[in-house]
Design an enzyme around this catalytic site. Structure first.
Site, PDB file in Angstrom:
ATOM      1  N   ARG A   1       0.851  -1.197   0.000  1.00 39.28           N
ATOM      2  CA  ARG A   1       0.000   0.000   0.000  1.00 39.28           C
ATOM      3  C   ARG A   1       0.885   1.244   0.000  1.00 39.28           C
ATOM      4  O   ARG A   1       0.614   2.220  -0.680  1.00 39.28           O
ATOM      5  CB  ARG A   1      -0.957   0.013   1.200  1.00 39.28           C
ATOM      6  CG  ARG A   1      -1.661   1.350   1.362  1.00 39.28           C
ATOM      7  CD  ARG A   1      -2.883   1.344   2.274  1.00 39.28           C
ATOM      8  NE  ARG A   1      -2.769   0.513   3.441  1.00 39.28           N
ATOM      9  CZ  ARG A   1      -2.019   0.782   4.520  1.00 39.28           C
ATOM     10  NH1 ARG A   1      -1.288   1.881   4.573  1.00 39.28           N
ATOM     11  NH2 ARG A   1      -1.969  -0.061   5.537  1.00 39.28           N
TER      12      ARG A   1
ATOM     13  N   TYR B   1     -16.597  17.058 -15.694  1.00 37.07           N
ATOM     14  CA  TYR B   1     -17.006  15.651 -15.829  1.00 37.07           C
ATOM     15  C   TYR B   1     -18.028  15.337 -14.727  1.00 37.07           C
ATOM     16  O   TYR B   1     -17.829  15.715 -13.571  1.00 37.07           O
ATOM     17  CB  TYR B   1     -15.768  14.759 -15.726  1.00 37.07           C
ATOM     18  CG  TYR B   1     -16.100  13.320 -15.456  1.00 37.07           C
ATOM     19  CD1 TYR B   1     -16.867  12.597 -16.351  1.00 37.07           C
ATOM     20  CD2 TYR B   1     -15.669  12.687 -14.289  1.00 37.07           C
ATOM     21  CE1 TYR B   1     -17.195  11.277 -16.101  1.00 37.07           C
ATOM     22  CE2 TYR B   1     -15.987  11.365 -14.032  1.00 37.07           C
ATOM     23  CZ  TYR B   1     -16.762  10.671 -14.938  1.00 37.07           C
ATOM     24  OH  TYR B   1     -17.091   9.374 -14.681  1.00 37.07           O
TER      25      TYR B   1
ATOM     26  N   ASP C   1      -7.251  18.851 -14.494  1.00 37.22           N
ATOM     27  CA  ASP C   1      -7.569  17.493 -14.941  1.00 37.22           C
ATOM     28  C   ASP C   1      -7.150  17.419 -16.410  1.00 37.22           C
ATOM     29  O   ASP C   1      -7.780  18.010 -17.287  1.00 37.22           O
ATOM     30  CB  ASP C   1      -9.070  17.230 -14.765  1.00 37.22           C
ATOM     31  CG  ASP C   1      -9.469  15.813 -15.167  1.00 37.22           C
ATOM     32  OD1 ASP C   1      -8.768  15.217 -16.003  1.00 37.22           O
ATOM     33  OD2 ASP C   1     -10.492  15.325 -14.664  1.00 37.22           O
TER      34      ASP C   1
ATOM     35  N   LYS D   1      -8.076   6.471 -19.428  1.00 30.78           N
ATOM     36  CA  LYS D   1      -8.376   7.012 -20.749  1.00 30.78           C
ATOM     37  C   LYS D   1      -7.125   6.954 -21.644  1.00 30.78           C
ATOM     38  O   LYS D   1      -6.634   5.881 -21.921  1.00 30.78           O
ATOM     39  CB  LYS D   1      -8.934   8.418 -20.584  1.00 30.78           C
ATOM     40  CG  LYS D   1     -10.044   8.509 -19.504  1.00 30.78           C
ATOM     41  CD  LYS D   1     -11.274   7.731 -19.898  1.00 30.78           C
ATOM     42  CE  LYS D   1     -12.308   7.466 -18.812  1.00 30.78           C
ATOM     43  NZ  LYS D   1     -12.362   8.175 -17.583  1.00 30.78           N
TER      44      LYS D   1
END
Ligand SMILES: Cc1ncc(COP(=O)(O)O)c(C=O)c1O
Length: 382
Positions: A52, A105, A177, A202
Site C-alpha cells: 500500500r 465531468y 484534470d 483514458k
C-alpha cells in the site's frame, strides 16, 4: 531524476523503467506482492515494506508519470476519482471552497456535490473561460481552482496560465484534470498549474483494459503530502493495473498523433453533414477557445462532440445505429466509442447546473482506419 532534457517519447518509454537489476528484464516486472522481507527489524532492502505504501511496479508508473508531466512527484491510484478524492482530502478541510468548471465531468461534479459537500467542502461551478466570473467567485476560503481543459463533454477550453496566475494571487492552488488532452498534448505544470489529475483509464492506459488514476505535483513538498495521504487513505493502483497503464503510456505519443489525425477527418465530415447543427472541437478556428487551445496544446485531441437536428431522440438513435463506433462510456482507447452524455456519462449531472444538452453526441475517435470510421458515421447519421 536528471531526465528533464529528454524528449517526451523517451521519457514515456524509459523514465522509472530501468532494466530490472536482478534479471535484466527490460520491462518492469509485475511485483504481485504485498510485503517485503526485512534484513533485521527496520532493515529495508530497497525501501519497500508493504505494497500500500509502495510497490516497485507502481513506482515505475509513478516516476514515468512525473517525468512526462514534468513534475516532482507522481502517484498512481485505483481510479481517477480515487486520485481526485485523495487530492481534495490532502489540500482541503471543512469550510474551504473550490471553484470547479461549470461543465466538469459528471463524476467529478458528483464527488463534490454528493460526497465532499457533506463534509463541509463548498464548491461553485463557474465558466472558467470567463476570467471575470472566476475572479468574482473567489472567496477568502478558496483553496483550489479546479480546471478541466478541454472539458468533458462540451470541449470547452480555459487558459491554464491565466488561471494559475489568478489562483496564486489569491493563495489557491491550480489543479488541472489533464485527462482529455493527455500529457503528450498539454503540459499544465509548465504553464503554472500546481497539480495535474488524470483518469489514466483514458488516453494514458489507452486500450480500455484498465481503470486507474494519477496525480502529479510540481512541488516536492506538496507531492510528499499527497503521498502521505495516498498511503493513509489507501486507494492505490494494484501492480497489474500499474503495469498495464505503464505499457499504455509507452505508446501514448504515437497513439495521440493518430487520434488527432482521425478526429480532424471526423470533424470535416460532421461539419458538412446537414443533420449536424454544431460541432464542438477546439481545433476548429470558429471554436471560442481555439486561440487559447492553440497556445497551450500541441494538437487538439481525439474527442469530438456534436449536436444534432431532431433533439434527444435523434441523438440517441445515432448512438444506437453506430456499429464500428462502439456504444459505450469512457474514452481514450484505441477503439472508437460513441455515447449520449445526457443519458450516459453525465446522467449524474441531470437537473444540476452542469446538465448537458439532450441533442449532444460524444465521440472518442479511435485509431482505426479513418475511412471505416467515416463510413460508419455516415450510416449512423443517415
Ligand atoms: C475528465 C475526467 N476526469 C476524471 C474521470 C474519472 O476517472 P475514473 O473513471 O478513472 O475514476 C473521468 C472519467 O470519465 C474523466 O473523463
Amino acid at each position: 531524476m536528471g531526465r528533464m532534457s529528454e524528449g517526451f517519447e523517451t521519457l514515456a518509454i524509459h523514465a522509472g523503467q530501468e532494466a530490472d537489476p536482478q534479471t535484466g528484464a527490460v520491462v518492469p516486472p509485475i511485483y504481485a506482492v504485498s510485503t517485503y522481507k526485512q534484513d533485521g527489524v527496520g532493515g529495508l532492502r530497497s525501501g519497500y515494506e508493504y505494497s500500500r505504501s509502495a510497490n516497485p511496479t507502481r513506482t515505475a508508473l509513478e516516476e514515468a508519470m512525473a517525468a512526462v508531466e514534468g513534475g516532482a512527484r507522481g502517484l498512481a491510484f485505483a481510479s481517477g476519482l480515487a486520485a481526485e478524492d485523495t487530492l481534495l482530502r490532502t489540500v482541503c478541510k471543512p469550510g474551504d471552497h473550490v471553484i470547479i468548471p461549470n461543465d466538469a465531468y459528471g463524476g467529478t461534479y458528483r464527488l463534490f456535490a454528493k460526497v465532499h459537500e457533506r463534509w463541509g467542502l463548498h464548491y461553485d461551478p463557474v465558466a472558467l473561460d470567463n476570467m471575470n466570473a472566476v475572479g468574482a467567485a473567489i472567496t477568502p476560503k478558496t483553496k483550489i481552482i479546479w480546471v478541466e481543459t478541454p472539458t468533458n463533454p462540451l470541449l470547452g477550453i480555459s487558459d491554464i496560465a491565466a488561471l494559475a496566475e489568478l489562483a496564486h494571487d489569491c493563495g489557491a492552488l491550480l489543479v488541472v484534470d489533464n485527462t482529455f488532452a493527455s500529457p503528450y498534448l498539454q503540459q499544465p505544470l509548465a504553464l503554472g498549474a500546481d497539480i495535474v489529475v488524470h483518469s489514466t483509464t483514458k488516453y494514458v492506459g489507452g486500450h480500455s483494459d484498465v481503470v486507474g488514476g494519477a496525480l502529479v505535483a510540481r512541488d516536492p513538498e506538496l507531492g510528499e503530502q499527497l503521498a502521505y495521504h495516498q498511503n493513509a487513505m489507501g486507494a492505490v493502483a494494484g501492480p497489474f493495473d500499474a503495469w498495464l497503464t505503464l505499457r499504455g503510456l509507452k505508446t501514448l505519443a504515437v497513439r495521440m498523433e493518430r487520434h488527432c489525425d482521425n478526429a480532424e477527418r471526423v470533424v470535416d465530415l460532421l461539419l458538412a453533414h446537414p443533420k449536424v447543427i454544431s460541432v464542438l472541437y477546439p481545433g476548429m478556428p470558429e471554436h471560442p477557445g481555439h486561440e487559447v487551445a492553440a497556445k497551450q496544446m500541441r494538437r487538439f485531441g481525439g474527442m469530438v462532440s456534436f449536436r444534432v437536428a431532431g433533439g434527444e431522440a435523434e441523438a440517441v438513435e445515432i448512438c444506437n445505429r453506430a456499429k464500428l463506433f462502439t456504444l459505450g462510456e469512457s474514452l481514450g482507447g484505441v477503439e472508437s466509442l460513441i455515447e449520449h452524455p445526457g443519458r450516459m456519462t453525465h446522467a449524474s449531472a441531470a437537473g444540476s447546473p452542469l446538465e448537458v444538452p439532450g441533442d449532444l453526441v460524444r465521440l472518442s475517435v479511435g485509431i482505426e482506419t479513418v475511412d471505416d470510421l467515416l463510413a460508419d458515421l455516415t450510416q449512423a447519421l443517415s
